[in-house]
Design a protein around this motif. Sequence first.
Motif, mmCIF file in Angstrom:
data_model
loop_
_atom_site.group_PDB
_atom_site.id
_atom_site.type_symbol
_atom_site.label_atom_id
_atom_site.label_comp_id
_atom_site.label_asym_id
_atom_site.label_seq_id
_atom_site.Cartn_x
_atom_site.Cartn_y
_atom_site.Cartn_z
ATOM 1 N N SER A 50 -66.688 20.496 60.132
ATOM 2 C CA SER A 50 -67.018 19.409 61.051
ATOM 3 C C SER A 50 -66.264 18.138 60.694
ATOM 4 C CB SER A 50 -68.525 19.154 61.035
ATOM 5 O OG SER A 50 -68.862 18.162 61.974
ATOM 6 N N ILE A 51 -66.173 17.849 59.397
ATOM 7 C CA ILE A 51 -65.420 16.671 58.965
ATOM 8 C C ILE A 51 -63.974 16.770 59.417
ATOM 9 C CG2 ILE A 51 -64.489 15.506 56.928
ATOM 10 C CD1 ILE A 51 -67.197 16.105 55.542
ATOM 11 N N VAL A 52 -63.364 17.934 59.211
ATOM 12 C CA VAL A 52 -61.953 18.117 59.572
ATOM 13 C C VAL A 52 -61.777 18.274 61.080
ATOM 14 C CG1 VAL A 52 -59.941 19.618 59.327
ATOM 15 C CG2 VAL A 52 -61.384 19.138 57.340
ATOM 16 N N GLY A 53 -62.641 19.080 61.702
ATOM 17 C CA GLY A 53 -62.500 19.343 63.130
ATOM 18 C C GLY A 53 -62.642 18.103 63.988
ATOM 19 N N ASN A 54 -63.506 17.189 63.556
ATOM 20 C CA ASN A 54 -63.700 15.961 64.317
ATOM 21 C C ASN A 54 -62.757 14.843 63.892
ATOM 22 O OD1 ASN A 54 -66.084 16.528 66.121
ATOM 23 N ND2 ASN A 54 -66.984 17.077 64.152
ATOM 24 N N PHE A 55 -61.967 15.086 62.854
ATOM 25 C CA PHE A 55 -61.019 14.106 62.344
ATOM 26 C C PHE A 55 -59.828 13.930 63.279
ATOM 27 C CE2 PHE A 55 -57.385 13.007 59.568
ATOM 28 C CZ PHE A 55 -57.898 11.938 58.840
ATOM 29 N N ASN A 56 -59.483 14.981 64.011
ATOM 30 C CA ASN A 56 -58.245 15.003 64.764
ATOM 31 C C ASN A 56 -58.120 13.864 65.772
ATOM 32 O OD1 ASN A 56 -55.746 16.175 65.799
ATOM 33 N ND2 ASN A 56 -56.963 16.754 67.577
#
Length: 528
Positions: A50-56
């Motif tokens: 979630s941290i990475v997926g929503n970072f984009n």
Amino acid sequence: MRYINIKIITLLACISFGMTSCESFMDINADPNNPTDPQLALLLPATQLSIVGNFNTINRGASNVIQHRAAGSLNRWDQTGTTFQSTWLGYYTQAIPDLEQMIDTGTAEEAWGYVGIAKLQKAFLYSTMVDVWGDLPYSEAAKVANPKFDEGEEIYNSLFALIDEAKADLNRSFAVVPSSDLFYQGSRDKWIKFANSLKFKLYIQTRKVNPSVSTQGINALLAENNLIDSNADDFTFLFGSSPAPETRHPWYTTAYSPSRDGYVSMVVHDRLREQDDPRLRYYIFRLNERAGLANSQVGEGYYGRYPGDGAASPADQQTRAIVGIYPCGGVYDNGMIPSLPNNDGLLNNIGATTGSTANSFRLVLFANGDGTGAGIQPLLTNVMMKFYRAEAALTLSTGEDAGALLTQAVTANMQAISALSPAFPISTSTINAFNSRLLAQYQAASAEERLALVMMQKWIAMYGNGIESYNDYRRTGLPALVELISPLDDFPERFFFSETELTSNETVIEIREQLQRDQQITPVFWRR
């Protein structure tokens, strides 16, 4: 880093498509006879994804502001309440509640490894959110229906304490299922290095607010000598190569699709060409080596755009240049660059193919296994740490050799690029030659020029993490941005809040219009 197994691919798919919750997946796979360990072992990768997926989304926005990319409204400094809404909602409905659950459940069960990791991820996430949004819900987030907005400086202060708590938890006991930890595979030593490095980052970020506190804190961390100090310790996410479910780097999925996504930044091209930088072939891939600006056929294939270009896009999907093999796992550009006068430079035509670089595309894609989308998302890395330490040496007099740290940072960056391009690595001799020239420039420069040289090299190395360069620019004013062709607003000091938050949170509804405008023009607390 590690490749993603089937269970994690499913979790990533939950995030990739619609940013929906993965709670149902976790419920299906939980063992009711032994609920705690399976729950924590599933919550951990869910929070990381979630941290990475929503970072984009925020990374794309920052990359456009900071001129790593040339696409979207923020390329012209324009934003709305929906620009970053998906990320805001993703963090507040997915990552943050799951992190709080990990902390609560892990504390109750004395699973201190999971507790410590959750607290460190929480500290990293909130520091990133403060950096781009400023004031935001923190103390009451995931606890009440209408959480108050805490001041960014107060949040930062609490994060220092949270990092110390996490380190204490990690040192109590540590038992984490290695496969559940996508970043460090259950390595306590690497998580502690990350904790110290995150703290170092926060001290650098706030060095203008309280230089003495930052200097003291940084010197203590240098004395402890347990920071991220090699690429093997990087806090970096490795994407997969599966198109269904989608696990590839988001820059790859948009750039290598028929419709393309925006344009490469000509600022990146120009700066790399100006300094004879071999990274150009890794950052940008030319689809048509005769294409030029404005879709002409009198160039060398570097068809991108300059910042603030608001012209409509012609039918140029097959001629515009796209992001290369770094950082998104795309394609290395092995085509000829006709204007290179000879092969004496570090950027040269040695081994390059003649004719269209599309031939290079097919060769690399099928013969060498590149062009898969299995790229990386650097979040807190050895490269960043070397640059932080160089900046601290130059601005806080920490006693380290900033010139040596500068060349170490560049070396680490080029090695990270080579790791994504094993068929076309940057040779050791090329890295050494580049650094020899760079160090000579550094030694001949004034103190002010040295900081500018460090920050320019960091801007180049941070291609792929625009948030880092967005922070750097607001903190140092370096490197200078190119003037926009047609800006639509002032430089965005912070990002807009989610419109959903402002129209549903009763603590801010009445002031939402002024609150949103302030985001554009009011600096974050650490920009003094």
